[in-house]
Design an enzyme around this catalytic site. Structure first.
Site, PDB file in Angstrom:
ATOM      1  N   GLU B  50       0.861  -1.186   0.000  1.00  0.00           N
ATOM      2  CA  GLU B  50       0.000   0.000   0.000  1.00  0.00           C
ATOM      3  C   GLU B  50       0.885   1.219   0.000  1.00  0.00           C
ATOM      4  O   GLU B  50       1.681   1.413   0.923  1.00  0.00           O
ATOM      5  CB  GLU B  50      -0.884   0.036   1.251  1.00  0.00           C
ATOM      6  CG  GLU B  50      -2.148  -0.782   1.118  1.00  0.00           C
ATOM      7  CD  GLU B  50      -3.090  -0.557   2.303  1.00  0.00           C
ATOM      8  OE1 GLU B  50      -4.161  -1.151   2.276  1.00  0.00           O
ATOM      9  OE2 GLU B  50      -2.747   0.186   3.235  1.00  0.00           O
ATOM     10  N   ASP B  61      -5.959   9.589  10.055  1.00  0.00           N
ATOM     11  CA  ASP B  61      -4.694   8.996  10.487  1.00  0.00           C
ATOM     12  C   ASP B  61      -4.253   9.479  11.853  1.00  0.00           C
ATOM     13  O   ASP B  61      -4.453  10.636  12.224  1.00  0.00           O
ATOM     14  CB  ASP B  61      -3.602   9.300   9.454  1.00  0.00           C
ATOM     15  CG  ASP B  61      -3.742   8.406   8.228  1.00  0.00           C
ATOM     16  OD1 ASP B  61      -3.719   7.179   8.407  1.00  0.00           O
ATOM     17  OD2 ASP B  61      -3.907   8.940   7.121  1.00  0.00           O
TER      18      ASP B  61
END
Lengths: 415, 272
Positions: B50, B61
């Site tokens: 990824e 995040d």
């Protein structure tokens, strides 16, 4: 419903589509974790809006706690000094806590209670929304955490202390530029982890659906009152209605109820040090459509879609986006744009203080600056309605720094 | 997809009776040159790589990946660097799965069609955009489809049955199950709960289910690998970069070691 509430319109006009889109703007660009909680919030909002006892309690608090309706004041001395159109002020600065923000936090606070949430969180820039959230959290006995950029905490130290006095915890945000957008990011991160127990009180008409709709409905009392008061006091509607715009809550509050009338609607963006550089916060005048904080709207970004830092002397306008409905109204040609620089806002601040004895918030001073400029080119029988969205006491430190603690110079220099 | 690498990846792992290791790094962290070396190290152990596209406002995040985005952008990483890094990994590992991951505005600013074209040219197999849920994904999915790219979807603990069905219906490649109600790098939830959710997703969709967010230890990875088709490790790998800031060789060595340990935790031959 109580007869005192007759000026308020409970119908949701110009609603977004089922997905929360205002034309191509708005929507629900949120992480999957938040999609469930947003759907729950949307259902609760609509159900509460139809619930007469909820609305009666909301309006009772707006009347008895906030101090609504706020006055509509004809600034005759200022208007005469300019020698053009009449300037009419909607006095949101006279609400409890000193800014329009509390209209929204009363609504969302009641909704949080109805949904059984014991904790509320908020982001804040200037601190006005944080104070308004801490205020209702104190009244409703809810735990309250407010995210605030470290730079803004420095600029707005008195408001930090006010929130703490009200029992809220102010959490400094260091990531990014340490301003409003970063506080919003941190609040979203908190909510992603706490959505089952926590209600996120967003302070402006932005964010994923249903926030832009919900916040607009809670602030619509501003324009609904102003409309009725104009007719009652002057026997007519204004020719122009103006408000400053950062995220756009006071602008939507004033302008939304007037959009079906034959009135020019003007949003005034913060031009900071000037629109030619990067040191401003004029997302519609100088930005382009993009996706941030859950909605598609005008943003200040670089060619790669990275969000730019912004500047405004007023922390409340220092945001790189704008509410999606304002973006849609602008593209549809229903909203005109204007801007005011830091210096022009300061001059308007001084001029209102000197002529009318009112210290406006630096945010509202942007709208005043544009109104004064426009009024000069209009005739004395025309009327400009300006949202005086907050009072300037919170900005005294900033103003003192600029005018070097010489208040006489401030007033004299602008007179 | 003439050659569906993601499907092949999962089939290969299944044949080896193990889960796929899905490893995340932010492109350009700490700078594009070092990032290329780091991605090559990751690609030695990971079945699916990824590649995070840095964004100024990574709302989903935690601190570790936020800092990665900040380092990358401060080093001047642009989208052409991201695609260059992607292509470099593709050339080194023709059979690996590669997924570009990030936030909507980066793709929107390029134009979805142009973005999808560039992603395909760079050798990506799929794209996962955190803040484009199925409700908003019409134009974006069409652009991906036109370039034979998979649209990876997230399912969270807060996703209703209807939303899980929506994800199952609109996803391709694999489904990414978010193992906790929170941001990346937070504390992982109870393994038994995750297992229940993954089993039920398996009943709803024929797609492989990968589990991520908050998996930091070899033990956690091993326990999730026992029932998931893939285990996503992100913040834990990214932290090697912060821990060895300024020392590239130590950074590469630390990442190599931790990647190999996680790869071993995927349960070689031991998965029922």
């Amino acid at each position: 419903m109580n007869k005192d509430f007759r000026m308020y319109d409970m119908e949701i006009r110009h609603a977004p589509d089922a997905g929360g889109h205002f034309d191509r703007f708005g929507g629900k660009y949120a992480a999957e974790t938040l999609m469930g909680p947003l759907a729950e919030l949307e259902a609760a909002f609509y159900a509460s809006w139809e619930d007469e006892s909820f609305q009666a309690e909301r309006l009772r608090l707006l009347q008895q706690y906030v101090g609504r309706p706020t006055p509509l004041y004809h600034a005759e001395h200022l208007s005469r000094a300019i020698g053009g159109a009449q300037i009419i002020l909607k006095r949101e600065d006279l609400t409890h806590t000193g800014a329009h923000k509390i209209n929204n936090t009363i609504g969302q606070g009641l909704l949080a209670q109805r949904m059984g949430k014991k904790r509320v969180i908020a982001e804040t820039g200037a601190g006005q929304h944080g104070v308004a959230t801490a205020t209702v959290a104190a009244m409703f006995d809810m735990q309250c955490d407010v995210y605030m950029g470290r730079e803004d905490m420095r600029r707005q130290a008195p408001n930090v202390f006010r929130m703490e006095l009200l029992g809220a915890r102010v959490i400094p945000v260091d990531c990014g530029s340490g301003t409003l957008k970063d506080a919003l990011n941190e609040a979203l991160r908190d909510w992603v982890a706490s959505c089952e127990t926590t209600f996120y009180i967003i302070g402006t008409v932005a964010g994923p659906h249903p926030y832009p709709l919900m916040v607009r409905q809670y602030h619509a009392v501003i324009g609904q009152e102003a409309r009725a008061q104009c007719l009652e006091q002057f026997g007519r509607l204004p020719d122009v209605a103006m408000a400053c715009v950062g995220g756009g809550s006071n602008a939507m509050g004033l302008l939304h109820p007037l959009r079906d009338d034959d009135i020019r609607l003007v949003a005034v963006e913060a031009a900071g040090h000037g629109l030619d550089g990067d040191e401003h916060a004029a997302s519609m005048l100088a930005g382009r459509p993009g996706i941030l904080h859950g909605n598609l709207t005008y943003l200040l970004e670089d060619a790669e879609g990275q969000i730019k830092g912004t500047h405004s002397i007023s922390a409340g306008l220092d945001y790189p986006g704008v509410g999606p409905e304002l973006a849609a109204m602008y593209e549809a040609g229903r909203l005109e744009l204007d801007s005011a620089t830091d210096d022009q806002a300061l001059e308007a601040f001084s001029r209102l203080a000197h002529t009318e004895g009112i210290l406006p918030a630096l945010e509202s001073s942007h709208a005043l600056a544009a109104a004064m400029r426009m009024a000069a080119d209009m005739s004395p029988d025309e009327m400009i309605l300006v949202n005086l969205s907050g009072r300037g006491d919170k900005d005294l430190d900033t103003v003192m720094q600029v005018f070097g603690k010489d208040a006489k110079a401030a007033a004299g220099g602008a007179a | 997809m003439s050659l569906d690498r993601l499907q092949s990846c999962f089939e290969r792992c299944k044949a080896e009776s193990r889960a796929a290791l899905v490893g995340y790094l932010t492109a350009g962290d700490p700078n594009p040159a070092t990032s290329e070396k780091l991605l090559h190290v990751l690609a030695k152990s990971a079945d699916i790589i990824e590649i995070g596209m840095p964004f100024s406002d990574p709302m989903a995040d935690g601190p570790s990946i936020q800092a990665a985005s900040e380092r990358s952008l401060a080093a001047g990483t642009k989208m052409h660097d991201v695609f260059h890094l992607c292509l470099s990994v593709r050339k080194a590992r023709p059979e690996a799965g590669i997924v570009l991951m990030g936030y909507a505005n980066v793709a929107y600013a390029m134009g979805y069609e142009h973005f999808a074209e560039q992603a395909a040219l760079a050798g990506a197999d799929g794209v996962l955009i955190v803040d484009i849920p199925p409700e908003e994904s019409g134009d974006f999915d069409a652009a991906l489809k036109a370039h034979a790219l998979h649209s990876i979807r997230l399912v969270a603990p807060t996703s209703s049955v209807q939303r899980r069905e929506l994800a199952a219906k609109t996803a391709s490649g694999f489904i990414y199950y978010v193992s906790l109600t929170g941001i990346t790098g937070a504390e992982m939830g109870a393994v038994s709960d995750i297992r229940t959710q993954v089993d039920s997703l398996h009943n709803q969709s024929g797609l492989p289910i990968c589990v991520g967010f908050g998996i930091k230890t070899v033990e956690q990875a091993r326990s999730v690998a026992a029932f998931a088709d893939g285990v996503v490790i992100g913040s834990h790998f990214v932290s090697c970069i912060a821990e060895h800031a300024g020392n590239e060789s130590a950074m590469l060595a630390a990442l190599d070691k931790t990647c190999a340990a996680m790869r071993a935790a995927m349960g070689n031959g031991s998965k029922p």
